[in-house]
Design an enzyme around this catalytic site. Structure first.
Site, PDB file in Angstrom:
ATOM      1  N   HIS A  99       0.825  -1.204   0.000  1.00  0.00           N
ATOM      2  CA  HIS A  99       0.000   0.000   0.000  1.00  0.00           C
ATOM      3  C   HIS A  99       0.863   1.260   0.000  1.00  0.00           C
ATOM      4  O   HIS A  99       0.981   1.975   0.999  1.00  0.00           O
ATOM      5  CB  HIS A  99      -0.971  -0.046   1.187  1.00  0.00           C
ATOM      6  CG  HIS A  99      -1.904  -1.205   1.099  1.00  0.00           C
ATOM      7  ND1 HIS A  99      -3.149  -1.130   0.510  1.00  0.00           N
ATOM      8  CD2 HIS A  99      -1.752  -2.504   1.463  1.00  0.00           C
ATOM      9  CE1 HIS A  99      -3.738  -2.314   0.536  1.00  0.00           C
ATOM     10  NE2 HIS A  99      -2.904  -3.165   1.109  1.00  0.00           N
ATOM     11  N   HIS A 157      -2.367   3.445  -5.181  1.00  0.00           N
ATOM     12  CA  HIS A 157      -2.496   2.009  -4.973  1.00  0.00           C
ATOM     13  C   HIS A 157      -3.947   1.617  -4.679  1.00  0.00           C
ATOM     14  O   HIS A 157      -4.782   2.449  -4.333  1.00  0.00           O
ATOM     15  CB  HIS A 157      -1.596   1.532  -3.835  1.00  0.00           C
ATOM     16  CG  HIS A 157      -2.021   2.026  -2.492  1.00  0.00           C
ATOM     17  ND1 HIS A 157      -1.655   3.251  -1.996  1.00  0.00           N
ATOM     18  CD2 HIS A 157      -2.778   1.454  -1.521  1.00  0.00           C
ATOM     19  CE1 HIS A 157      -2.165   3.422  -0.799  1.00  0.00           C
ATOM     20  NE2 HIS A 157      -2.869   2.333  -0.488  1.00  0.00           N
ATOM     21  N   ASP A 164      -6.871  -0.894  -2.758  1.00  0.00           N
ATOM     22  CA  ASP A 164      -7.249  -1.703  -1.604  1.00  0.00           C
ATOM     23  C   ASP A 164      -8.221  -2.774  -2.081  1.00  0.00           C
ATOM     24  O   ASP A 164      -9.292  -2.452  -2.613  1.00  0.00           O
ATOM     25  CB  ASP A 164      -7.946  -0.852  -0.538  1.00  0.00           C
ATOM     26  CG  ASP A 164      -6.998   0.057   0.223  1.00  0.00           C
ATOM     27  OD1 ASP A 164      -5.793   0.044  -0.070  1.00  0.00           O
ATOM     28  OD2 ASP A 164      -7.486   0.774   1.109  1.00  0.00           O
ATOM     29  N   HIS A 198      -8.163  -6.655   2.329  1.00  0.00           N
ATOM     30  CA  HIS A 198      -7.322  -5.749   3.113  1.00  0.00           C
ATOM     31  C   HIS A 198      -7.913  -5.485   4.501  1.00  0.00           C
ATOM     32  O   HIS A 198      -7.183  -5.387   5.487  1.00  0.00           O
ATOM     33  CB  HIS A 198      -7.132  -4.444   2.342  1.00  0.00           C
ATOM     34  CG  HIS A 198      -6.211  -3.453   2.969  1.00  0.00           C
ATOM     35  ND1 HIS A 198      -5.065  -3.800   3.644  1.00  0.00           N
ATOM     36  CD2 HIS A 198      -6.267  -2.080   3.015  1.00  0.00           C
ATOM     37  CE1 HIS A 198      -4.447  -2.713   4.082  1.00  0.00           C
ATOM     38  NE2 HIS A 198      -5.169  -1.662   3.726  1.00  0.00           N
TER      39      HIS A 198
END
Length: 276
Positions: A96, A100, A102, A106
């Site tokens: 991360h 980026h 998720d 996560h």
């Protein structure tokens, strides 16, 4: 699931220039698309026309700001031109960092990993909600359902399957300490989504992704990450540290969310592109 904005067919309908072919190949590698310089053909055969591609991705450097204040990555010369007549680096980085993604896993026990996100959910309409005025009054501002309602009153309904991005202007601070906004106690300060906005987008709008131009979907002072815990376990994805949102229309752009395909990954750096 059929979604007219996001399901991309194979093939192109026109000759393309060499430059367009190279750009198309790069986009296809990231997102499974085949496109011409002027249009993406949806599965419904309704074209999504575009005149320009806007890079929404920050250039990632070792000193890029990170949530925990650690280096974004390290690079080791595995092969060099002088010694091997080839250049190759080995990069080491947390998932991360930089612009980026998720993945649901996560912040959930058994959600989808980044390689399991359906590609048709990663090419979608993009709604950009501008909260820059509010942020000038409150660094820790959180985008609310009222912001969404005002946005739709002015620009129209958020499309089904869209990604909703918060434009706070924070990308302008990426080269300064203000991007993390750490105070003397170590608490961070930057805008994000309010959990009520996340709930609204899940319950009232069939939105697949949310994005921010800050380090986190939650605002900086958050200690319990309510947006992450509400949004990601629902099977939806997020993208953080976006750039270039100020150059986009509120509605009308198509997002090509080039999430990586690391097996079992909780997310990772990628290339986000808007077609306008």
């Amino acid at each position: 699931m059929t979604m007219c904005h996001v399901c991309i067919t194979e093939g192109v309908r026109a000759d393309v220039t060499r430059r367009a072919m190279m750009a198309g190949a790069a986009t296809a590698a990231a997102s499974g698309l085949v496109l011409t310089p002027s249009r993406v053909m949806a599965q419904s055969e309704d074209p999504v026309s575009f005149n320009r591609a806007v890079d929404l991705t920050h250039r990632l450097t070792p000193d890029f700001p990170t949530y925990f204040g650690t280096p974004a990555f390290t690079a080791e010369d595995t092969f060099t031109w002088d010694e091997n007549k080839v250049n190759l680096k080995t990069l080491t980085y947390p998932e991360h960092v930089g612009t980026h993604f998720d993945a649901p896993i996560h912040f959930s026990e058994n959600g989808a990993t980044v390689d399991e996100i359906a590609v048709e959910h990663l090419v979608c309409p993009l709604a950009v909600i501008d909260v820059r005025a509010a942020v000038t009054e409150d660094t820790d501002y959180r985008l609310t359902p009222d912001d969404i309602r005002r946005f739709e009153a002015e620009h129209g309904d958020i499309p089904q399957g869209a990604c909703v991005a918060m434009l706070s202007g924070w990308a302008d601070h990426v080269a300064t300490d203000q991007f993390r906004g750490a105070d003397t106690d170590g608490a961070l300060h930057f805008p994000g989504f309010h959990v009520e906005a996340a709930d609204f987008l899940m319950r009232e709008r069939e939105v697949k992704g949310i994005g921010v131009d800050t380090l986190s979907l939650d605002h900086g002072p958050s200690t319990d990450s309510p947006v992450h815990y509400a949004w990601l376990p629902s099977g939806r994805w997020g993208v953080e540290c976006l750039a270039g949102l100020a150059g986009l229309p509120a509605l009308g752009a198509t997002l090509v969310a080039g999430a990586p395909r690391f097996a079992g990954g909780t997310g990772g750096p990628g290339r986000a592109i808007a077609l306008v």
